[in-house]
Write an enzyme that holds these catalytic residues in place. Structure first.
Site, PDB file in Angstrom:
ATOM      1  CG  ASP A  11      30.084   4.755   7.632  1.00 56.13           C
ATOM      2  OD1 ASP A  11      29.008   4.148   7.494  1.00 56.13           O
ATOM      3  OD2 ASP A  11      30.566   5.501   6.752  1.00 56.13           O
ATOM      4  CB  ILE A  12      26.411   0.730   9.739  1.00 56.76           C
ATOM      5  CG1 ILE A  12      26.024  -0.730  10.028  1.00 56.76           C
ATOM      6  CG2 ILE A  12      25.514   1.347   8.667  1.00 56.76           C
ATOM      7  CD1 ILE A  12      24.684  -0.901  10.710  1.00 56.76           C
ATOM      8  N   GLY A  33      20.679  10.531   7.226  1.00 57.35           N
ATOM      9  CA  GLY A  33      21.250   9.680   8.273  1.00 57.35           C
ATOM     10  C   GLY A  33      21.834   8.387   7.736  1.00 57.35           C
ATOM     11  CB  VAL A  34      22.139   5.058   9.300  1.00 56.61           C
ATOM     12  CG1 VAL A  34      20.729   4.622   9.597  1.00 56.61           C
ATOM     13  CG2 VAL A  34      23.040   3.856   9.070  1.00 56.61           C
ATOM     14  CG  ASP A  35      17.200   5.275   4.515  1.00 55.67           C
ATOM     15  OD1 ASP A  35      17.583   4.279   3.871  1.00 55.67           O
ATOM     16  OD2 ASP A  35      16.054   5.765   4.408  1.00 55.67           O
ATOM     17  N   GLY A 124      18.067   8.795  15.890  1.00 51.35           N
ATOM     18  CA  GLY A 124      18.542   9.982  15.177  1.00 51.35           C
ATOM     19  C   GLY A 124      17.395  10.961  14.987  1.00 51.35           C
ATOM     20  CB  VAL A 125      15.821  12.595  11.993  1.00 53.21           C
ATOM     21  CG1 VAL A 125      17.085  13.218  11.464  1.00 53.21           C
ATOM     22  CG2 VAL A 125      15.402  11.437  11.137  1.00 53.21           C
ATOM     23  CE1 TYR A 126      11.609   9.150  10.939  1.00 53.33           C
ATOM     24  CE2 TYR A 126      11.406   6.816  11.419  1.00 53.33           C
ATOM     25  CZ  TYR A 126      11.244   7.879  10.547  1.00 53.33           C
ATOM     26  OH  TYR A 126      10.698   7.658   9.294  1.00 53.33           O
TER      27      TYR A 126
END
Ligand code: AR6
Length: 178
Positions: A11-12, A33-35, A124-126
């Site tokens: 996990d960043i 997501g990561v955002d 990811g979602v992109y």
């Protein structure tokens, strides 16, 4: 001394580096997501800074903010990169993804970071296909590291085993140049 690339699963938001890169959107409004994870970990101050300093960000580019509460474990900057949405591969996606990584690297470098962590932007979602996303990411960051004066450590923090394995394969296939 040339820098080096590391890959790790994780996990960043838990990584202690000078700068972490976010996979954001053009509105810089936060998301999933990561955002979402980075915004939750940083707290509202980072979103306030995004709103007050920037009016969105074009695809293929990036902007830099402070790190809010991520500073508690040593992160000084967050770079918000906007990767492309995958539309089949004939819409400039590869150039845009390369540009998102390169701009992010240069912003972290200009800020004075010595270490930077990246997620798998657009993967990811992109919907950017994983093997291609990994190859572009590694090639671009490797080429940036060769010219870097400040950054000596670039870490890819991959959230799933599949993503980590795709990056491991791409790293093995990375040609020495270009
Ligand atoms: N640490 C590291 N990687 C993560 C984490 C985490 N905490 N969480 C997810 N990932 P994505 P994108 C991985 O969808 O494709 C957002 O809503 C994830 O498994 O986060 O560039 C933005 O606001 C995947 O491998 O980013 C945009 O609207 C990678 O991070 C849009 O998603 C990227 O997946 C951007 O889409």
């Amino acid at each position: 001394m040339p820098g080096w690339i590391e890959l790790q699963r994780g996990d960043i938001t838990m990584i202690a580096v000078d700068a972490i890169v976010n996979a954001a959107n053009q509105a810089l409004a936060g998301g999933g997501g990561v955002d979402g994870a980075i915004h939750r970990a940083a707290g509202p101050g980072m979103a306030d800074e995004l709103r007050s300093r920037y009016h969105g960000c074009p695809t293929g580019s990036a902007v830099l903010t402070g790190s809010g509460q991520l500073g508690d474990h040593g992160v000084r900057w967050v770079v918000h990169a906007v990767g492309p949405i995958w539309r089949g591969g004939h819409d400039g996606e590869e150039d845009l993804l390369r540009s998102a990584y390169k701009t992010s690297f240069l912003l972290a470098e200009d800020a004075g970071a010595r270490s930077v962590a990246f997620p798998a932007i657009s993967a990811g979602v992109y919907g950017y296909p994983l093997a291609g996303a990994a190859a572009v990411a590694l090639r671009t960051v490797r080429d940036c590291l060769v010219r870097a004066e400040s950054i000596e450590r670039a870490l890819f923090v991959l959230f799933s085993t599949d993503t980590l394995e795709a990056f491991e394969r791409a790293l093995r296939e990375l040609t020495p140049r270009g």
